[in-house]
Design an enzyme around this catalytic site. Structure first.
Site, PDB file in Angstrom:
ATOM      1  N   SER A   1       0.830  -1.202   0.000  1.00 54.32           N
ATOM      2  CA  SER A   1       0.000   0.000   0.000  1.00 54.32           C
ATOM      3  C   SER A   1       0.866   1.255   0.000  1.00 54.32           C
ATOM      4  O   SER A   1       1.682   1.477   0.892  1.00 54.32           O
ATOM      5  CB  SER A   1      -0.917   0.010   1.230  1.00 54.32           C
ATOM      6  OG  SER A   1      -1.384   1.324   1.455  1.00 54.32           O
TER       7      SER A   1
ATOM      8  N   HIS B   1      -0.770  -0.997  -4.464  1.00 54.43           N
ATOM      9  CA  HIS B   1      -2.115  -0.670  -3.995  1.00 54.43           C
ATOM     10  C   HIS B   1      -2.160   0.837  -3.719  1.00 54.43           C
ATOM     11  O   HIS B   1      -1.399   1.346  -2.898  1.00 54.43           O
ATOM     12  CB  HIS B   1      -2.386  -1.476  -2.724  1.00 54.43           C
ATOM     13  CG  HIS B   1      -3.720  -1.267  -2.091  1.00 54.43           C
ATOM     14  ND1 HIS B   1      -4.844  -1.972  -2.476  1.00 54.43           N
ATOM     15  CD2 HIS B   1      -4.105  -0.462  -1.077  1.00 54.43           C
ATOM     16  CE1 HIS B   1      -5.865  -1.599  -1.712  1.00 54.43           C
ATOM     17  NE2 HIS B   1      -5.449  -0.682  -0.865  1.00 54.43           N
TER      18      HIS B   1
ATOM     19  N   ASP C   1      -4.113   3.981  -2.461  1.00 55.88           N
ATOM     20  CA  ASP C   1      -5.227   4.364  -1.599  1.00 55.88           C
ATOM     21  C   ASP C   1      -5.670   5.786  -1.896  1.00 55.88           C
ATOM     22  O   ASP C   1      -4.946   6.746  -1.642  1.00 55.88           O
ATOM     23  CB  ASP C   1      -4.811   4.243  -0.130  1.00 55.88           C
ATOM     24  CG  ASP C   1      -4.744   2.791   0.311  1.00 55.88           C
ATOM     25  OD1 ASP C   1      -5.781   2.113   0.230  1.00 55.88           O
ATOM     26  OD2 ASP C   1      -3.654   2.336   0.714  1.00 55.88           O
TER      27      ASP C   1
ATOM     28  N   MET D   1      -8.295   8.689  -1.076  1.00 55.68           N
ATOM     29  CA  MET D   1      -9.231   9.121  -0.031  1.00 55.68           C
ATOM     30  C   MET D   1      -9.721  10.531  -0.323  1.00 55.68           C
ATOM     31  O   MET D   1      -8.948  11.372  -0.782  1.00 55.68           O
ATOM     32  CB  MET D   1      -8.534   9.110   1.336  1.00 55.68           C
ATOM     33  CG  MET D   1      -7.958   7.755   1.693  1.00 55.68           C
ATOM     34  SD  MET D   1      -7.264   7.774   3.353  1.00 55.68           S
ATOM     35  CE  MET D   1      -6.645   6.088   3.445  1.00 55.68           C
TER      36      MET D   1
ATOM     37  N   HIS E   1      -7.606   1.663  -4.880  1.00 56.24           N
ATOM     38  CA  HIS E   1      -8.631   1.480  -3.843  1.00 56.24           C
ATOM     39  C   HIS E   1      -9.286   2.826  -3.564  1.00 56.24           C
ATOM     40  O   HIS E   1      -8.714   3.679  -2.889  1.00 56.24           O
ATOM     41  CB  HIS E   1      -7.941   0.908  -2.585  1.00 56.24           C
ATOM     42  CG  HIS E   1      -8.855   0.737  -1.413  1.00 56.24           C
ATOM     43  ND1 HIS E   1      -8.363   0.487  -0.147  1.00 56.24           N
ATOM     44  CD2 HIS E   1     -10.207   0.763  -1.303  1.00 56.24           C
ATOM     45  CE1 HIS E   1      -9.393   0.371   0.698  1.00 56.24           C
ATOM     46  NE2 HIS E   1     -10.513   0.542   0.027  1.00 56.24           N
TER      47      HIS E   1
ATOM     48  N   MET F   1     -11.565   5.179  -1.762  1.00 52.94           N
ATOM     49  CA  MET F   1     -12.340   5.398  -0.532  1.00 52.94           C
ATOM     50  C   MET F   1     -12.975   6.768  -0.686  1.00 52.94           C
ATOM     51  O   MET F   1     -12.576   7.751  -0.043  1.00 52.94           O
ATOM     52  CB  MET F   1     -11.407   5.321   0.689  1.00 52.94           C
ATOM     53  CG  MET F   1     -11.004   3.883   1.005  1.00 52.94           C
ATOM     54  SD  MET F   1      -9.558   3.763   2.077  1.00 52.94           S
ATOM     55  CE  MET F   1      -8.253   3.843   0.846  1.00 52.94           C
TER      56      MET F   1
ATOM     57  N   MET G   1     -12.155  -5.325   4.105  1.00 56.53           N
ATOM     58  CA  MET G   1     -11.348  -4.425   4.941  1.00 56.53           C
ATOM     59  C   MET G   1     -11.192  -5.057   6.320  1.00 56.53           C
ATOM     60  O   MET G   1     -12.176  -5.423   6.965  1.00 56.53           O
ATOM     61  CB  MET G   1     -12.011  -3.051   5.078  1.00 56.53           C
ATOM     62  CG  MET G   1     -11.963  -2.179   3.825  1.00 56.53           C
ATOM     63  SD  MET G   1     -10.313  -1.867   3.170  1.00 56.53           S
ATOM     64  CE  MET G   1      -9.523  -0.993   4.536  1.00 56.53           C
TER      65      MET G   1
ATOM     66  N   GLY H   1      -8.995   4.432   6.334  1.00 60.19           N
ATOM     67  CA  GLY H   1      -8.623   5.810   6.634  1.00 60.19           C
ATOM     68  C   GLY H   1      -7.166   5.993   6.985  1.00 60.19           C
ATOM     69  O   GLY H   1      -6.587   7.026   6.663  1.00 60.19           O
TER      70      GLY H   1
ATOM     71  N   GLY I   1      -1.299   1.452   9.479  1.00 53.95           N
ATOM     72  CA  GLY I   1      -0.730   1.160  10.796  1.00 53.95           C
ATOM     73  C   GLY I   1      -1.730   0.800  11.886  1.00 53.95           C
ATOM     74  O   GLY I   1      -1.385   0.792  13.064  1.00 53.95           O
TER      75      GLY I   1
ATOM     76  N   ASP J   1      -7.135  -6.111   3.440  1.00 53.83           N
ATOM     77  CA  ASP J   1      -6.430  -4.834   3.548  1.00 53.83           C
ATOM     78  C   ASP J   1      -6.596  -4.289   4.956  1.00 53.83           C
ATOM     79  O   ASP J   1      -7.717  -4.023   5.396  1.00 53.83           O
ATOM     80  CB  ASP J   1      -7.025  -3.860   2.518  1.00 53.83           C
ATOM     81  CG  ASP J   1      -6.352  -2.491   2.509  1.00 53.83           C
ATOM     82  OD1 ASP J   1      -5.313  -2.319   3.180  1.00 53.83           O
ATOM     83  OD2 ASP J   1      -6.886  -1.611   1.811  1.00 53.83           O
ATOM     84  N   GLY J   2      -5.462  -4.137   5.643  1.00 53.29           N
ATOM     85  CA  GLY J   2      -5.467  -3.518   6.960  1.00 53.29           C
ATOM     86  C   GLY J   2      -4.830  -4.395   8.013  1.00 53.29           C
ATOM     87  O   GLY J   2      -5.316  -5.485   8.308  1.00 53.29           O
ATOM     88  N   GLY J   3      -3.690  -3.939   8.532  1.00 56.51           N
ATOM     89  CA  GLY J   3      -3.042  -4.645   9.625  1.00 56.51           C
ATOM     90  C   GLY J   3      -2.412  -5.972   9.254  1.00 56.51           C
ATOM     91  O   GLY J   3      -2.183  -6.817  10.124  1.00 56.51           O
TER      92      GLY J   3
ATOM     93  N   GLY K   1       0.795  -2.164   4.105  1.00 51.09           N
ATOM     94  CA  GLY K   1       1.438  -0.859   4.035  1.00 51.09           C
ATOM     95  C   GLY K   1       2.633  -0.786   4.945  1.00 51.09           C
ATOM     96  O   GLY K   1       3.784  -0.946   4.515  1.00 51.09           O
ATOM     97  N   SER K   2       2.367  -0.589   6.237  1.00 51.27           N
ATOM     98  CA  SER K   2       3.467  -0.395   7.182  1.00 51.27           C
ATOM     99  C   SER K   2       4.391  -1.608   7.267  1.00 51.27           C
ATOM    100  O   SER K   2       5.598  -1.449   7.432  1.00 51.27           O
ATOM    101  CB  SER K   2       2.910  -0.024   8.564  1.00 51.27           C
ATOM    102  OG  SER K   2       1.756  -0.761   8.861  1.00 51.27           O
TER     103      SER K   2
HETATM  104  C1  DX5 Z   1      -6.477   1.829   5.012  1.00 51.87           C
HETATM  105  C2  DX5 Z   1      -5.914   1.567   3.642  1.00 51.87           C
HETATM  106  C3  DX5 Z   1      -4.877   0.506   3.667  1.00 51.87           C
HETATM  107  C4  DX5 Z   1      -3.698   0.840   4.539  1.00 51.87           C
HETATM  108  C5  DX5 Z   1      -3.006  -0.421   4.944  1.00 51.87           C
HETATM  109  O1  DX5 Z   1      -7.513   2.711   4.921  1.00 51.87           O
HETATM  110  O2  DX5 Z   1      -6.942   1.125   2.769  1.00 51.87           O
HETATM  111  O3  DX5 Z   1      -4.495   0.137   2.362  1.00 51.87           O
HETATM  112  O4  DX5 Z   1      -2.801   1.687   3.904  1.00 51.87           O
HETATM  113  O5  DX5 Z   1      -1.959  -0.114   5.799  1.00 51.87           O
HETATM  114  P1  DX5 Z   1      -1.451  -1.171   6.887  1.00 51.87           P
HETATM  115  O6  DX5 Z   1      -1.002  -2.405   6.145  1.00 51.87           O
HETATM  116  O7  DX5 Z   1      -0.345  -0.469   7.576  1.00 51.87           O
HETATM  117  O8  DX5 Z   1      -2.624  -1.477   7.787  1.00 51.87           O
HETATM  118 ZN    ZN Z   2      -6.335   0.195   0.850  1.00 48.15          ZN
END
Ligand code: DX5
Ligand code: ZN
Length: 225
Positions: free
Chosen positions: A8, A33, A35, A37, A66, A68, A137, A142, A145, A175-177, A197-198
């Site tokens: 991400s 990916h 993001d 927003m 993605h 949002m 999700m 949003g 991390g 996606d997420g964590g 992402g992180s």
């Molecule tokens: C959250 C995003 C994710 C996010 C994932 O709203 O859609 O793609 O960047 O980041 P990590 O992997 O750090 O949760």
């Molecule tokens: Zn995402």
């Protein structure tokens, strides 16, 4: 199904986006990916189509966008023209999700449907036959991390069964964590595209992070004998 890794961009250094994308592509990632927003569906504002268009010139990697954003139907053409390969929108953002899938396909992109943690699977049940991907999700969208919401594992598994039973082809993205440990659980539940992402951009050795998240191949026991 082979696992696909989608780093991400949200956790990348935004002052060096071209280098960051090239770095994860060279390290073995299949997708980037992206993001997007809008400050309304989620609090922050990130990247728009003009940035995607510039990035398209520096990399051939699959652009997994993605969205949002509210009113995704008004944004799809801009992102398709900018060079998106996959466009995913949230079912919570439109009354006409099936039409949005048709719009995305008409622009020769793959279509993904995303679900917030609080949205039931029934919202995509009538869509997965026509969508190319469903995104579960595993955090509230949003921010990068955040911690993986464990109760989403059951949802991933139910979606996997739904897709199997319909005998349709629909990738399951999470996606997420996501990190190397949680990746195993998510893949066992049926996910085949992992966004991180992180755990990737925050790692000292990006290639190792991608390899660890990809993990060993998982064999599902249904419909594969
Ligand atoms: C959250 C995003 C994710 C996010 C994932 O709203 O859609 O793609 O960047 O980041 P990590 O992997 O750090 O949760
Ligand atoms: Zn995402």
């Amino acid at each position: 199904m082979a696992t696909i890794i989608a780093p991400s961009i949200l956790s990348a250094d935004f002052s060096h986006l071209a280098d960051e994308i090239q770095k994860v592509a060279a390290a073995g990632a299949e997708y980037i990916h992206i993001d997007v927003m809008d400050g309304t569906f989620v609090p922050e504002i990130t990247i728009g189509a003009p940035v995607v268009k510039s990035l398209r010139k520096v990399s051939d990697i699959v652009f997994d966008v993605h969205l949002m954003v509210e009113h995704p139907e008004t944004q799809i053409k801009s992102f398709a023209d900018a060079g998106a390969d996959i466009i995913t929108f949230h079912v919570e953002t439109t009354r006409h999700p099936h039409r949005v899938i048709q719009q995305i396909h008409a622009l020769n992109c793959k279509a993904g449907v995303a679900l917030n943690p609080g949205t039931s699977l029934s919202a995509v049940e009538e869509l997965i036959e026509d969508a190319d991907m469903a995104l579960v999700m595993t955090v509230n969208p949003g921010y990068a991390g955040q911690s993986f919401i464990e109760s989403m594992l059951g949802k991933i598994h139910m979606l996997y069964h739904m897709v199997q039973e319909m005998e349709t082809e629909c990738d399951i993205q999470v996606d997420g964590g996501i990190n190397a440990e949680i990746s195993v659980l998510a893949r066992e539940a049926g996910a085949n595209i992992l966004v991180a992402g992180s755990a990737i951009f925050g790692a000292a050795d990006v290639a190792k992070a991608i390899k660890d998240i990809r993990g060993k191949e998982i064999h599902h026991h249904h419909h594969e004998d």
